[in-house]
Design a protein around this motif. Sequence first.
Motif, PDB file in Angstrom:
ATOM      1  N   PHE A  90       0.844  -1.186   0.000  1.00 40.20           N
ATOM      2  CA  PHE A  90       0.000   0.000   0.000  1.00 40.20           C
ATOM      3  C   PHE A  90       0.882   1.240   0.000  1.00 40.20           C
ATOM      4  N   LEU A  91       0.298   2.352  -0.410  1.00 38.17           N
ATOM      5  CA  LEU A  91       0.932   3.651  -0.259  1.00 38.17           C
ATOM      6  C   LEU A  91       0.267   4.363   0.908  1.00 38.17           C
ATOM      7  N   GLN A  92       1.064   4.949   1.772  1.00 34.95           N
ATOM      8  CA  GLN A  92       0.509   5.703   2.885  1.00 34.95           C
ATOM      9  C   GLN A  92      -0.335   6.852   2.339  1.00 34.95           C
ATOM     10  N   GLY A  93      -1.524   6.992   2.887  1.00 41.07           N
ATOM     11  CA  GLY A  93      -2.471   7.980   2.401  1.00 41.07           C
ATOM     12  C   GLY A  93      -3.502   7.408   1.451  1.00 41.07           C
ATOM     13  N   TYR A  94      -3.258   6.164   0.971  1.00 42.53           N
ATOM     14  CA  TYR A  94      -4.207   5.493   0.074  1.00 42.53           C
ATOM     15  C   TYR A  94      -4.670   4.163   0.675  1.00 42.53           C
ATOM     16  N   GLU A  95      -4.676   4.057   2.000  1.00 45.67           N
ATOM     17  CA  GLU A  95      -5.055   2.801   2.642  1.00 45.67           C
ATOM     18  C   GLU A  95      -6.465   2.358   2.292  1.00 45.67           C
ATOM     19  N   SER A  96      -7.361   3.287   2.034  1.00 40.66           N
ATOM     20  CA  SER A  96      -8.757   2.938   1.755  1.00 40.66           C
ATOM     21  C   SER A  96      -9.029   2.685   0.274  1.00 40.66           C
ATOM     22  N   TYR A  97      -7.987   2.699  -0.553  1.00 39.53           N
ATOM     23  CA  TYR A  97      -8.145   2.492  -1.993  1.00 39.53           C
ATOM     24  C   TYR A  97      -7.520   1.169  -2.417  1.00 39.53           C
ATOM     25  N   GLU A  98      -8.136   0.528  -3.397  1.00 37.44           N
ATOM     26  CA  GLU A  98      -7.530  -0.615  -4.079  1.00 37.44           C
ATOM     27  C   GLU A  98      -7.169  -0.172  -5.490  1.00 37.44           C
ATOM     28  N   ILE A  99      -5.892  -0.232  -5.798  1.00 40.45           N
ATOM     29  CA  ILE A  99      -5.393   0.192  -7.108  1.00 40.45           C
ATOM     30  C   ILE A  99      -4.817  -1.045  -7.767  1.00 40.45           C
ATOM     31  N   ASP A 100      -5.544  -1.603  -8.723  1.00 41.43           N
ATOM     32  CA  ASP A 100      -5.192  -2.878  -9.328  1.00 41.43           C
ATOM     33  C   ASP A 100      -4.545  -2.678 -10.688  1.00 41.43           C
ATOM     34  N   GLY A 101      -3.752  -3.677 -11.106  1.00 40.53           N
ATOM     35  CA  GLY A 101      -3.113  -3.610 -12.401  1.00 40.53           C
ATOM     36  C   GLY A 101      -2.216  -4.806 -12.632  1.00 40.53           C
ATOM     37  N   VAL A 102      -1.527  -4.803 -13.763  1.00 41.86           N
ATOM     38  CA  VAL A 102      -0.674  -5.926 -14.148  1.00 41.86           C
ATOM     39  C   VAL A 102       0.813  -5.578 -14.106  1.00 41.86           C
ATOM     40  N   ALA A 180       6.503  -3.330  16.255  1.00 43.31           N
ATOM     41  CA  ALA A 180       6.595  -1.903  15.965  1.00 43.31           C
ATOM     42  C   ALA A 180       5.210  -1.404  15.573  1.00 43.31           C
ATOM     43  N   LEU A 181       4.753  -0.375  16.241  1.00 45.77           N
ATOM     44  CA  LEU A 181       3.472   0.256  15.942  1.00 45.77           C
ATOM     45  C   LEU A 181       3.737   1.609  15.297  1.00 45.77           C
ATOM     46  N   LYS A 182       2.973   1.911  14.246  1.00 49.96           N
ATOM     47  CA  LYS A 182       3.203   3.136  13.496  1.00 49.96           C
ATOM     48  C   LYS A 182       1.919   3.956  13.454  1.00 49.96           C
ATOM     49  N   LEU A 183       1.971   5.126  14.071  1.00 52.84           N
ATOM     50  CA  LEU A 183       0.859   6.059  14.061  1.00 52.84           C
ATOM     51  C   LEU A 183       1.188   7.156  13.054  1.00 52.84           C
ATOM     52  N   GLU A 184       0.391   7.254  11.991  1.00 47.28           N
ATOM     53  CA  GLU A 184       0.743   8.120  10.859  1.00 47.28           C
ATOM     54  C   GLU A 184      -0.428   9.015  10.465  1.00 47.28           C
ATOM     55  N   TRP A 185      -0.097  10.256  10.199  1.00 51.76           N
ATOM     56  CA  TRP A 185      -1.055  11.193   9.616  1.00 51.76           C
ATOM     57  C   TRP A 185      -0.602  11.451   8.183  1.00 51.76           C
ATOM     58  N   SER A 186      -1.390  10.966   7.222  1.00 56.25           N
ATOM     59  CA  SER A 186      -0.999  10.995   5.817  1.00 56.25           C
ATOM     60  C   SER A 186      -1.984  11.833   5.005  1.00 56.25           C
ATOM     61  N   TRP A 187      -1.467  12.402   3.926  1.00 57.02           N
ATOM     62  CA  TRP A 187      -2.332  13.085   2.963  1.00 57.02           C
ATOM     63  C   TRP A 187      -1.895  12.697   1.554  1.00 57.02           C
ATOM     64  N   ASN A 188      -2.837  12.777   0.602  1.00 53.16           N
ATOM     65  CA  ASN A 188      -2.547  12.354  -0.768  1.00 53.16           C
ATOM     66  C   ASN A 188      -2.885  13.455  -1.766  1.00 53.16           C
ATOM     67  N   GLN A 189      -2.669  13.156  -3.051  1.00 48.21           N
ATOM     68  CA  GLN A 189      -2.877  14.157  -4.092  1.00 48.21           C
ATOM     69  C   GLN A 189      -4.349  14.443  -4.349  1.00 48.21           C
ATOM     70  N   LEU A 190      -5.241  13.657  -3.744  1.00 49.34           N
ATOM     71  CA  LEU A 190      -6.675  13.904  -3.859  1.00 49.34           C
ATOM     72  C   LEU A 190      -7.158  14.876  -2.784  1.00 49.34           C
ATOM     73  N   HIS A 191      -6.216  15.480  -2.081  1.00 48.27           N
ATOM     74  CA  HIS A 191      -6.505  16.443  -1.005  1.00 48.27           C
ATOM     75  C   HIS A 191      -7.268  15.787   0.140  1.00 48.27           C
ATOM     76  N   GLN A 192      -6.935  14.523   0.399  1.00 47.58           N
ATOM     77  CA  GLN A 192      -7.517  13.803   1.521  1.00 47.58           C
ATOM     78  C   GLN A 192      -6.431  13.547   2.554  1.00 47.58           C
ATOM     79  N   ASN A 193      -6.829  13.484   3.807  1.00 45.15           N
ATOM     80  CA  ASN A 193      -5.872  13.171   4.856  1.00 45.15           C
ATOM     81  C   ASN A 193      -6.555  12.303   5.901  1.00 45.15           C
ATOM     82  N   GLY A 194      -5.751  11.614   6.685  1.00 48.65           N
ATOM     83  CA  GLY A 194      -6.304  10.732   7.704  1.00 48.65           C
ATOM     84  C   GLY A 194      -5.234  10.240   8.645  1.00 48.65           C
ATOM     85  N   LEU A 195      -5.677   9.724   9.781  1.00 45.72           N
ATOM     86  CA  LEU A 195      -4.801   9.170  10.792  1.00 45.72           C
ATOM     87  C   LEU A 195      -4.889   7.654  10.733  1.00 45.72           C
TER      88      LEU A 195
END
Length: 203
Positions: A90-102, A180-195
């Motif tokens: 996954f890419l941080q900031g895109y956890e809620s997306y599925e980006i599929d391909g070959v 190891a626990l990772k607490l991250e605040w991420s934002w993406n190019q869709l102008h979305q952010n989340g913890l």
Amino acid sequence: MKYPEFTYRFQYFDADFIPYPTKGYVADMSLSRKGLFNSDVGMWQLVARTSASWPLNDKYFFNLRTTAMLRLPFKQPYVNQRFLGGSDLFLQGYESYEIDGVAGGFTKATFTRKLLQTAIHLPFTQIKKISTIPIKVYGKVYGNAGYVYAENVDPSNNLNNRLIYSGGVGLDIVLFYDLALKLEWSWNQLHQNGLYLHDRRYL
């Protein structure tokens, strides 16, 4: 639907601490074949993942991770096109997306600073391995970039066949000897952010 799958996997570790490396290199490569050669389902898949960590001094560290994937032939049923999301890829900031391909790949760059190193002693246990809980806390900033190629693009998903990127800040908490626990605040190019909260991942 059931079909056979054969996989060859190679792993290489030369790091100071595999669950959370601050120095050294880690590599993971797999080659798999799904389906027999005369079956309706046939796919070759190559996945390569690397992680390199460099200490800049006693407190500052830099980590660079890369992942690349190729599936042949490109024309595959949807079930064989899963890539980003829904797994440990996954890419941080895109956890809620599925980006599929070959085919595709991504890179993650992280700059960390050690904020705390201490230990908690447990007087009520006689087991030496768990009588002391080491704790390390790191602050970090990070950036991601990737690209996923898909033959047939779903019009509702505009993240295929384009450069995607994200960034963020976070805290990494390393407990015991392999957690190891990772607490991250991420934002993406869709102008979305989340913890987000993640467990350990060396790649």
